[in-house]
Design a protein around this motif. Sequence first.
Motif, PDB file in Angstrom:
ATOM      1  N   ARG A   1       0.943  -1.347   0.053  1.00 59.44           N
ATOM      2  CA  ARG A   1      -0.052  -0.100   0.087  1.00 59.44           C
ATOM      3  C   ARG A   1       0.958   1.184   0.035  1.00 59.44           C
ATOM      4  N   GLN A   2       1.714   1.345   0.866  1.00 60.07           N
ATOM      5  CA  GLN A   2       2.782   2.463   0.667  1.00 60.07           C
ATOM      6  C   GLN A   2       3.601   2.701  -0.468  1.00 60.07           C
ATOM      7  N   ALA A   3       4.163   1.481  -0.989  1.00 63.16           N
ATOM      8  CA  ALA A   3       4.543   1.582  -2.500  1.00 63.16           C
ATOM      9  C   ALA A   3       3.603   2.264  -3.617  1.00 63.16           C
ATOM     10  N   MET A   4       2.371   1.805  -3.376  1.00 61.72           N
ATOM     11  CA  MET A   4       1.282   2.232  -4.329  1.00 61.72           C
ATOM     12  C   MET A   4       1.214   3.581  -3.914  1.00 61.72           C
ATOM     13  N   GLN A   5       0.885   4.050  -2.721  1.00 57.98           N
ATOM     14  CA  GLN A   5       0.803   5.499  -2.415  1.00 57.98           C
ATOM     15  C   GLN A   5       1.977   6.392  -3.124  1.00 57.98           C
ATOM     16  N   GLN A   6       3.247   5.915  -3.088  1.00 62.35           N
ATOM     17  CA  GLN A   6       4.335   6.668  -3.714  1.00 62.35           C
ATOM     18  C   GLN A   6       4.208   6.615  -5.309  1.00 62.35           C
ATOM     19  N   LEU A   7       3.670   5.545  -5.766  1.00 59.75           N
ATOM     20  CA  LEU A   7       3.338   5.650  -7.347  1.00 59.75           C
ATOM     21  C   LEU A   7       2.363   6.533  -7.576  1.00 59.75           C
ATOM     22  N   VAL A   8       1.218   6.585  -6.847  1.00 59.06           N
ATOM     23  CA  VAL A   8       0.228   7.753  -7.127  1.00 59.06           C
ATOM     24  C   VAL A   8       0.922   9.038  -7.218  1.00 59.06           C
ATOM     25  N   SER A   9       1.878   9.316  -6.334  1.00 62.29           N
ATOM     26  CA  SER A   9       2.610  10.605  -6.404  1.00 62.29           C
ATOM     27  C   SER A   9       3.241  11.001  -7.686  1.00 62.29           C
ATOM     28  N   ASP A  10       3.903   9.706  -8.120  1.00 62.88           N
ATOM     29  CA  ASP A  10       4.584   9.782  -9.487  1.00 62.88           C
ATOM     30  C   ASP A  10       3.672  10.215 -10.572  1.00 62.88           C
ATOM     31  N   TYR A  11       2.697   9.278 -10.553  1.00 58.53           N
ATOM     32  CA  TYR A  11       1.745   9.459 -11.718  1.00 58.53           C
ATOM     33  C   TYR A  11       0.901  11.045 -11.696  1.00 58.53           C
ATOM     34  N   TYR A  12       1.038  11.416 -10.561  1.00 59.54           N
ATOM     35  CA  TYR A  12       0.436  12.763 -10.151  1.00 59.54           C
ATOM     36  C   TYR A  12       1.341  13.615 -10.825  1.00 59.54           C
ATOM     37  N   TRP A  13       2.683  13.628 -10.849  1.00 62.61           N
ATOM     38  CA  TRP A  13       3.636  14.633 -11.274  1.00 62.61           C
ATOM     39  C   TRP A  13       3.680  14.334 -12.667  1.00 62.61           C
ATOM     40  N   GLU A  14       3.568  13.267 -13.377  1.00 65.64           N
ATOM     41  CA  GLU A  14       3.347  13.248 -15.023  1.00 65.64           C
ATOM     42  C   GLU A  14       2.171  13.827 -15.361  1.00 65.64           C
ATOM     43  N   ILE A  15       0.909  13.773 -14.676  1.00 69.66           N
ATOM     44  CA  ILE A  15      -0.337  14.139 -14.968  1.00 69.66           C
ATOM     45  C   ILE A  15      -0.165  15.927 -15.047  1.00 69.66           C
ATOM     46  N   LYS A  16       0.454  16.481 -14.088  1.00 69.78           N
ATOM     47  CA  LYS A  16       0.525  17.841 -13.754  1.00 69.78           C
ATOM     48  C   LYS A  16       1.577  18.521 -14.836  1.00 69.78           C
ATOM     49  N   GLN A  17       2.815  17.631 -15.268  1.00 67.44           N
ATOM     50  CA  GLN A  17       3.672  18.228 -16.319  1.00 67.44           C
ATOM     51  C   GLN A  17       3.049  18.180 -17.569  1.00 67.44           C
ATOM     52  N   ALA A  18       2.300  16.824 -17.864  1.00 66.53           N
ATOM     53  CA  ALA A  18       1.788  16.941 -19.098  1.00 66.53           C
ATOM     54  C   ALA A  18       0.564  17.919 -19.277  1.00 66.53           C
ATOM     55  N   PHE A  19      -0.056  18.185 -18.374  1.00 66.30           N
ATOM     56  CA  PHE A  19      -1.034  19.287 -18.368  1.00 66.30           C
ATOM     57  C   PHE A  19      -0.305  20.756 -18.506  1.00 66.30           C
ATOM     58  N   GLN A  20       0.704  20.871 -17.897  1.00 62.33           N
ATOM     59  CA  GLN A  20       1.325  22.272 -17.987  1.00 62.33           C
ATOM     60  C   GLN A  20       1.932  22.309 -19.207  1.00 62.33           C
ATOM     61  N   GLY A  21       2.387  21.087 -19.856  1.00 60.04           N
ATOM     62  CA  GLY A  21       3.034  21.301 -21.113  1.00 60.04           C
ATOM     63  C   GLY A  21       2.326  21.165 -22.275  1.00 60.04           C
TER      64      GLY A  21
ATOM     65  N   GLN B   1       1.040 -10.211  -5.533  1.00 61.28           N
ATOM     66  CA  GLN B   1       2.101 -10.769  -6.581  1.00 61.28           C
ATOM     67  C   GLN B   1       1.448  -9.991  -8.123  1.00 61.28           C
ATOM     68  N   LYS B   2       0.482  -9.926  -8.398  1.00 57.53           N
ATOM     69  CA  LYS B   2       0.059  -9.381  -9.718  1.00 57.53           C
ATOM     70  C   LYS B   2       0.524  -8.058  -9.529  1.00 57.53           C
ATOM     71  N   ILE B   3       0.151  -7.242  -8.550  1.00 58.91           N
ATOM     72  CA  ILE B   3       0.585  -5.864  -8.508  1.00 58.91           C
ATOM     73  C   ILE B   3       1.864  -5.477  -8.424  1.00 58.91           C
ATOM     74  N   PHE B   4       2.622  -6.579  -7.796  1.00 59.38           N
ATOM     75  CA  PHE B   4       4.096  -6.415  -7.794  1.00 59.38           C
ATOM     76  C   PHE B   4       4.774  -6.578  -9.097  1.00 59.38           C
ATOM     77  N   LEU B   5       4.301  -7.535  -9.828  1.00 57.37           N
ATOM     78  CA  LEU B   5       4.774  -7.977 -11.060  1.00 57.37           C
ATOM     79  C   LEU B   5       4.631  -6.721 -12.209  1.00 57.37           C
ATOM     80  N   LYS B   6       3.420  -5.971 -11.910  1.00 55.75           N
ATOM     81  CA  LYS B   6       3.157  -5.114 -12.877  1.00 55.75           C
ATOM     82  C   LYS B   6       3.829  -3.712 -12.452  1.00 55.75           C
ATOM     83  N   TYR B   7       3.822  -3.403 -11.302  1.00 61.86           N
ATOM     84  CA  TYR B   7       4.390  -2.199 -10.949  1.00 61.86           C
ATOM     85  C   TYR B   7       5.778  -2.003 -10.422  1.00 61.86           C
TER      86      TYR B   7
END
Length: 755
Positions: A573-593, A736-742
């Motif tokens: 859950r903590q790892a996926m919380q971190q990934l949410v932040s990473d995708y948020y940054w991609e979303i923000k940069q894509a919008f601003q760009g 296991q599925k989430i781990f292999l994917k992300y």
Amino acid sequence: MALPGLVVLLAAATAGASCAPRWESIASLRPEAAEARQAGAVRELLERLVGPRAASGFTVSVNHSLAGPGGLDTYRLSSRTPGLVDVAGSSGVAAASGIYRYLKDFCGCHVSWSGRQLRLPERLPPVASEIIVTSPNRFRFYQNVCTQSYSYVWWSWERWEQEIDWMALHGINMALAFTGQEAIWQRVYLSLGLNQSEINEYFTGPAFLAWNRMGNLHTWAGPLPLSWHLKQLYLQYRILERMRSLGMLTVLPAFSGHIPHGILRVFPRLNATRLGSWSHFDCACSCTYLLSPEDPMFQVIGTLFLKELIKEFGTDHVYSADTFNEMRPLSSEPSYLSKVSAAVFQSMAGADPGAVWLMQGWLFQHQPDFWQPAQVRALLRGVPLGRMVVLDLFAESKPVYPWTDSFYGQPFIWCMLHNFGGNHGLFGTVESVNQGPFAARRFPNSTMVGVGLTPEGIEQNDVMYELMTDLGWRKEPVDLQQWVADYAAQRYGARDAQATAAWQLLLRSVYNCSGVCVNHNHSPLVRRPSLRMNTELWYNQSAVYEAWRLLQSATGELYASSTFRYDLVDVARQAMQQLVSDYYWEIKQAFQGHVLSRLLTAGGVLVYDLLPELDSLLASDKRFLLGRWLESARLTATSDKEAELYDLNARNQLTLWGPLGNILDYANKQLGGLVLDYYGVRWTLFVSTLVECLDAGTPFHQNQFNQAVFQVERGFIYNGKRYPVRPIGNTLAIAQKIFLKYYPAALKRGHTGAV
């Protein structure tokens, strides 16, 4: 060297005849239950824990004479007969602590909020050489006023019984006992001439009573049904009986000076002032009236309430009251502040001449611009020395004792607050916790008399509470890396190199915040989306990814352990919380760009895959289910109307925290059902709004989005959906599925998150 705080207070007590009663009030605080009753309660606890092995493998006794200097709790472990472990304690709590020490160190067992690991060997290992341990802490305190609402509010007796067992095993000998007080207040208010509608208007709903009790709120999410009062009284009788039978000191509530508006109708000449609003609430639900300390009715109301409370519940002579919790006093004049504290204490002493006031010290660090040394000293010294014990509530990050000369002579308890709002999220300040209590005890002229746990919410980060309660019996810090290796083995019932490495890594990173650290989860996952979100971390996030990998690779051997499965979910859950932040940054940069394709890709992954996967993982473990929180609220009700009221309380606290999002997301949780239907829906709206803005070539307006998303947030509270109360799916397969994917992508992102 172990007891300088005690020595200072004893010295003050012997300095003159007038000082003696001050220390005697604290020294005389002792559990009133007879030794035999306490021993019997511990035997019953042990039977609940290990079943028939309790009678066949242990003897339990309580003998007050075992206590160390100043009444310090002591336990003794020995094996005089083969196959039999003899446990003796100076109190029931001391004996229970000795039992837990034996179960951990000799049998590799573990008891925590998330589960129990109690696989005993066929033959109990003998205690080869007698072990005698005396705690250096007169008091080992537990609870925060807020915990009553964030965690305990919907508890049945069965859940309370488990908690009190946990408390005894972990050495807690002083705890709040606030349940049922509104029933007593209702009697008092009626006797003063208030009508029922005025009382109903004053009390908040169950999930917000903590702040009603501290004078912050009234009315919101109420009223309280009569059945609530009756059921809470029943609970309080059982809670008090069990705590006291185990040798705990129970802390009852007292009058802090706040009064309902209806009292002014009955007594129109009362000298009362309306306080300002609290935390974004307007006066419809805040702005409580504070009675002047010089008004004679202050003593009448305060003493009347406490006498009625004592008549109902008995007393251990310790009382809690908070007059200025997150509220600015009417005057900064030291004389006024002394009058307030003197009035509060006098109303206690009027009902119980042996009263000791236990006060939360949160206010001093929360509003440091107001609480300068002169103001702090005035409030504290309005009470005779030794008749007040201050909880240094947030000592692991913002200790107050160093800049108040040890609370200007009043005894204090060094507390680990750790958690705000009951938020999920790996967090700790292990170095501070490991060193802080010992530094406080060595402080010049220290008046420290104990250690405490004061989280706003529980059932998270078990490791920090295991460490803090362990330290309550130690005279020096532990070797953290060795300690956590033993912790992992006890928690899972086996030593596993990968699990040990994972925990040692976590302890060095996410659990080792330094400086002023506030564990309030601000991850974009659990906050209302915007283009200005906080994604900073106090640790290198790659450490969590590596711990995730280590636990994932250890699952083959340890999966049978319930506590291991909990930790696997929690770290993922903590790892996926971190990934949410990473995708948020991609979303923000894509919008601003102005890169629509990148925005669609990142936003699509977040809302259509990552968040649903996280929700499914959480939904596979009963300890992360929204449905259990909501169902426990509904089960408290005695009618459909009450069930609807309690459901609103439970949902609102997790989300809007007030009618208009007044303390939005303060009590955020990561629960199966909540992630998808609340956080996920918000993020879907945010991403779609950004896409529409790029398509139309218009700017994103946060205020307009806030208005739209508020309807979504409010819709969740009133959607009426019933959520599963049992887990769905196989945790290991989903993890296991989430781990292999992300996991591979997480490593490639290259963000360390270190600050």
